[in-house]
Design a protein around this motif. Structure first.
Motif, PDB file in Angstrom:
ATOM      1  N   ARG A 153       0.844  -1.078  -0.009  1.00  0.00           N
ATOM      2  CA  ARG A 153      -0.125  -0.091  -0.077  1.00  0.00           C
ATOM      3  C   ARG A 153       0.810   1.057  -0.064  1.00  0.00           C
ATOM      4  NH1 ARG A 153      -4.164   1.918   4.638  1.00  0.00           N
ATOM      5  NH2 ARG A 153      -2.167   1.703   5.796  1.00  0.00           N
ATOM      6  N   ALA A 154       2.060   1.404   1.009  1.00  0.00           N
ATOM      7  CA  ALA A 154       2.893   2.417   0.908  1.00  0.00           C
ATOM      8  C   ALA A 154       3.348   2.780  -0.391  1.00  0.00           C
ATOM      9  CB  ALA A 154       3.865   2.147   2.288  1.00  0.00           C
ATOM     10  N   TYR A 155       3.900   1.575  -1.060  1.00  0.00           N
ATOM     11  CA  TYR A 155       4.862   1.573  -2.207  1.00  0.00           C
ATOM     12  C   TYR A 155       3.748   2.120  -3.570  1.00  0.00           C
ATOM     13  CZ  TYR A 155       7.825  -0.060  -5.796  1.00  0.00           C
ATOM     14  OH  TYR A 155       8.734  -0.271  -7.050  1.00  0.00           O
ATOM     15  N   ALA A 156       2.632   1.507  -3.235  1.00  0.00           N
ATOM     16  CA  ALA A 156       1.642   2.166  -4.356  1.00  0.00           C
ATOM     17  C   ALA A 156       1.431   3.623  -4.416  1.00  0.00           C
ATOM     18  CB  ALA A 156       0.255   1.161  -4.522  1.00  0.00           C
ATOM     19  N   LEU A 157       1.242   4.087  -3.054  1.00  0.00           N
ATOM     20  CA  LEU A 157       1.144   5.275  -2.911  1.00  0.00           C
ATOM     21  C   LEU A 157       2.432   6.313  -3.501  1.00  0.00           C
ATOM     22  CD1 LEU A 157      -0.572   5.400   0.676  1.00  0.00           C
ATOM     23  CD2 LEU A 157      -1.838   6.125  -1.609  1.00  0.00           C
ATOM     24  N   MET A 158       3.761   5.650  -2.832  1.00  0.00           N
ATOM     25  CA  MET A 158       4.701   6.167  -3.502  1.00  0.00           C
ATOM     26  C   MET A 158       4.689   6.364  -4.962  1.00  0.00           C
ATOM     27  SD  MET A 158       8.414   5.194  -3.234  1.00  0.00           S
ATOM     28  CE  MET A 158       8.205   3.698  -4.300  1.00  0.00           C
ATOM     29  N   LEU A 159       4.497   5.362  -5.828  1.00  0.00           N
ATOM     30  CA  LEU A 159       4.213   5.455  -6.859  1.00  0.00           C
ATOM     31  C   LEU A 159       3.352   6.481  -7.734  1.00  0.00           C
ATOM     32  CD1 LEU A 159       4.616   1.566  -7.929  1.00  0.00           C
ATOM     33  CD2 LEU A 159       6.447   3.226  -8.039  1.00  0.00           C
ATOM     34  N   GLU A 160       2.350   6.372  -7.000  1.00  0.00           N
ATOM     35  CA  GLU A 160       1.108   7.371  -7.447  1.00  0.00           C
ATOM     36  C   GLU A 160       1.814   8.839  -7.112  1.00  0.00           C
ATOM     37  OE1 GLU A 160      -3.285   8.775  -5.938  1.00  0.00           O
ATOM     38  OE2 GLU A 160      -1.981   7.976  -4.540  1.00  0.00           O
ATOM     39  N   ALA A 161       2.570   9.041  -6.273  1.00  0.00           N
ATOM     40  CA  ALA A 161       3.389  10.496  -5.778  1.00  0.00           C
ATOM     41  C   ALA A 161       4.194  10.625  -7.190  1.00  0.00           C
ATOM     42  CB  ALA A 161       3.889  10.483  -4.545  1.00  0.00           C
ATOM     43  N   ARG A 162       4.734   9.639  -7.583  1.00  0.00           N
ATOM     44  CA  ARG A 162       5.700   9.703  -8.653  1.00  0.00           C
ATOM     45  C   ARG A 162       5.167  10.171  -9.996  1.00  0.00           C
ATOM     46  NH1 ARG A 162      10.025   5.077  -7.600  1.00  0.00           N
ATOM     47  NH2 ARG A 162      11.241   6.020  -6.055  1.00  0.00           N
ATOM     48  N   VAL A 163       3.902   9.525 -10.372  1.00  0.00           N
ATOM     49  CA  VAL A 163       3.136   9.769 -11.553  1.00  0.00           C
ATOM     50  C   VAL A 163       2.537  11.042 -11.320  1.00  0.00           C
ATOM     51  CG1 VAL A 163       1.313   8.545 -12.685  1.00  0.00           C
ATOM     52  CG2 VAL A 163       2.992   7.007 -11.849  1.00  0.00           C
ATOM     53  N   GLU A 164       1.766  11.209 -10.425  1.00  0.00           N
ATOM     54  CA  GLU A 164       1.247  12.515 -10.346  1.00  0.00           C
ATOM     55  C   GLU A 164       2.006  13.903 -10.318  1.00  0.00           C
ATOM     56  OE1 GLU A 164      -1.229  12.445  -6.962  1.00  0.00           O
ATOM     57  OE2 GLU A 164      -2.555  10.943  -7.824  1.00  0.00           O
ATOM     58  N   MET A 165       3.393  13.460 -10.215  1.00  0.00           N
ATOM     59  CA  MET A 165       4.396  14.612 -10.276  1.00  0.00           C
ATOM     60  C   MET A 165       4.007  15.864  -8.894  1.00  0.00           C
ATOM     61  SD  MET A 165       6.399  13.352 -12.362  1.00  0.00           S
ATOM     62  CE  MET A 165       7.769  14.591 -12.809  1.00  0.00           C
ATOM     63  N   GLU A 166       3.661  15.119  -7.969  1.00  0.00           N
ATOM     64  CA  GLU A 166       3.113  16.332  -7.108  1.00  0.00           C
ATOM     65  C   GLU A 166       4.366  16.683  -6.232  1.00  0.00           C
ATOM     66  OE1 GLU A 166       0.074  15.179  -4.319  1.00  0.00           O
ATOM     67  OE2 GLU A 166      -1.102  14.578  -5.851  1.00  0.00           O
ATOM     68  N   GLY A 167       5.494  16.226  -6.736  1.00  0.00           N
ATOM     69  CA  GLY A 167       6.794  17.034  -6.066  1.00  0.00           C
ATOM     70  C   GLY A 167       7.314  16.293  -5.091  1.00  0.00           C
ATOM     71  N   LYS A 168       8.380  16.565  -4.689  1.00  0.00           N
ATOM     72  CA  LYS A 168       9.421  15.921  -3.809  1.00  0.00           C
ATOM     73  C   LYS A 168       8.734  15.624  -2.403  1.00  0.00           C
ATOM     74  CE  LYS A 168      13.597  16.803  -5.839  1.00  0.00           C
ATOM     75  NZ  LYS A 168      15.030  17.438  -5.844  1.00  0.00           N
ATOM     76  N   GLU A 169       8.016  16.646  -2.163  1.00  0.00           N
ATOM     77  CA  GLU A 169       7.292  16.611  -0.685  1.00  0.00           C
ATOM     78  C   GLU A 169       6.457  15.355  -0.532  1.00  0.00           C
ATOM     79  OE1 GLU A 169       4.168  19.009   2.113  1.00  0.00           O
ATOM     80  OE2 GLU A 169       5.294  20.076   0.839  1.00  0.00           O
ATOM     81  N   LYS A 170       5.434  14.965  -1.418  1.00  0.00           N
ATOM     82  CA  LYS A 170       4.555  13.992  -1.184  1.00  0.00           C
ATOM     83  C   LYS A 170       5.364  12.569  -1.384  1.00  0.00           C
ATOM     84  CE  LYS A 170       0.474  11.648  -2.663  1.00  0.00           C
ATOM     85  NZ  LYS A 170      -0.623  11.791  -3.489  1.00  0.00           N
ATOM     86  N   LEU A 171       6.397  12.716  -2.404  1.00  0.00           N
ATOM     87  CA  LEU A 171       7.362  11.250  -2.662  1.00  0.00           C
ATOM     88  C   LEU A 171       8.163  11.039  -1.155  1.00  0.00           C
ATOM     89  CD1 LEU A 171       8.379   9.253  -4.442  1.00  0.00           C
ATOM     90  CD2 LEU A 171      10.082  11.245  -5.376  1.00  0.00           C
ATOM     91  N   GLY A 172       8.668  12.026  -0.758  1.00  0.00           N
ATOM     92  CA  GLY A 172       9.527  11.920   0.375  1.00  0.00           C
ATOM     93  C   GLY A 172       8.601  11.429   1.619  1.00  0.00           C
ATOM     94  N   ARG A 173       7.376  11.954   1.527  1.00  0.00           N
ATOM     95  CA  ARG A 173       6.524  11.481   2.758  1.00  0.00           C
ATOM     96  C   ARG A 173       5.961   9.780   2.353  1.00  0.00           C
ATOM     97  NH1 ARG A 173       3.085  15.912   1.856  1.00  0.00           N
ATOM     98  NH2 ARG A 173       1.710  14.614   1.145  1.00  0.00           N
ATOM     99  N   MET A 174       5.686   9.470   1.418  1.00  0.00           N
ATOM    100  CA  MET A 174       5.429   8.336   1.111  1.00  0.00           C
ATOM    101  C   MET A 174       6.695   7.287   1.079  1.00  0.00           C
ATOM    102  SD  MET A 174       2.281   8.248   0.649  1.00  0.00           S
ATOM    103  CE  MET A 174       2.118   9.353   1.656  1.00  0.00           C
ATOM    104  N   GLU A 175       7.673   7.540   0.776  1.00  0.00           N
ATOM    105  CA  GLU A 175       9.104   6.919   0.885  1.00  0.00           C
ATOM    106  C   GLU A 175       9.426   6.554   2.432  1.00  0.00           C
ATOM    107  OE1 GLU A 175      12.196   8.347  -1.201  1.00  0.00           O
ATOM    108  OE2 GLU A 175      11.837   7.515  -3.154  1.00  0.00           O
TER     109      GLU A 175
END
Length: 157
Positions: free
Chosen positions: A73-95
């Motif tokens: 689930r966390a991995y999928a959310l991280m991938l979603e953040a990457r795809v949505e290009m919401e920036g490093k903040e969301k990607l960092g939170r998910m990672e």
């Protein structure tokens, strides 16, 4: 002692029906009905493996399943953040959350003598590496997951 009508109604159900109800009440966190259904399950004598062994084995399996779900689930959310290009903040939170899920699993495994690599194999050989070596697990999420995983391994005496 007089039995209530709802509990009495469960006595006429077969094991599949009882299990279906138990699962329903589990997913709706209805502990009262879970107990009623459990009380309606027929008691039988069996020659089988030691019950404590079976309980521990099943608890380890349940903990592994929960960790797998949380990891992916966390991995999928991280991938979603990457795809949505919401920036490093969301990607960092998910990672950080994914690192927390894995760190909690490792801590529970160490505490109970479980092979964490076995859990990782069970979930598809998943080992996560953050995009930054400085990334740290989300401490709050790690604590929450540690409690959740650990609760699956609590056995009644």
């Amino acid at each position: 002692m007089k039995q209530d009508r709802i509990a009495k109604a469960y006595e006429g159900l077969n094991n599949k029906e009882l299990a279906t109800l138990a699962f329903h009440y589990l997913t709706n966190t209805n502990q009262v009905e879970m107990a009623r259904v459990g009380d309606a399950v027929p008691k039988k004598l069996y020659k089988c493996k030691d019950a404590e062994f079976v309980r521990w084995y099943e608890c380890f399996f349940d903990m592994a399943g929960l960790w797998s779900i949380e990891h992916w689930r966390a991995y999928a959310l991280m991938l979603e953040a990457r795809v949505e290009m919401e920036g490093k903040e969301k990607l960092g939170r998910m990672e950080s959350r994914l690192l927390a899920v894995d760190a909690a699993m490792l801590a529970v495994c160490e505490e109970h003598g479980i092979d964490p690599e076995g859990l990782q194999r069970m979930a598809g050989d998943c080992v996560f590496t953050a995009t930054s070596k400085d990334m740290m697990p989300d401490a709050d999420h790690q604590a929450e997951m540690y409690v959740n995983f650990g609760q699956l391994l609590l056995l009644e005496a």
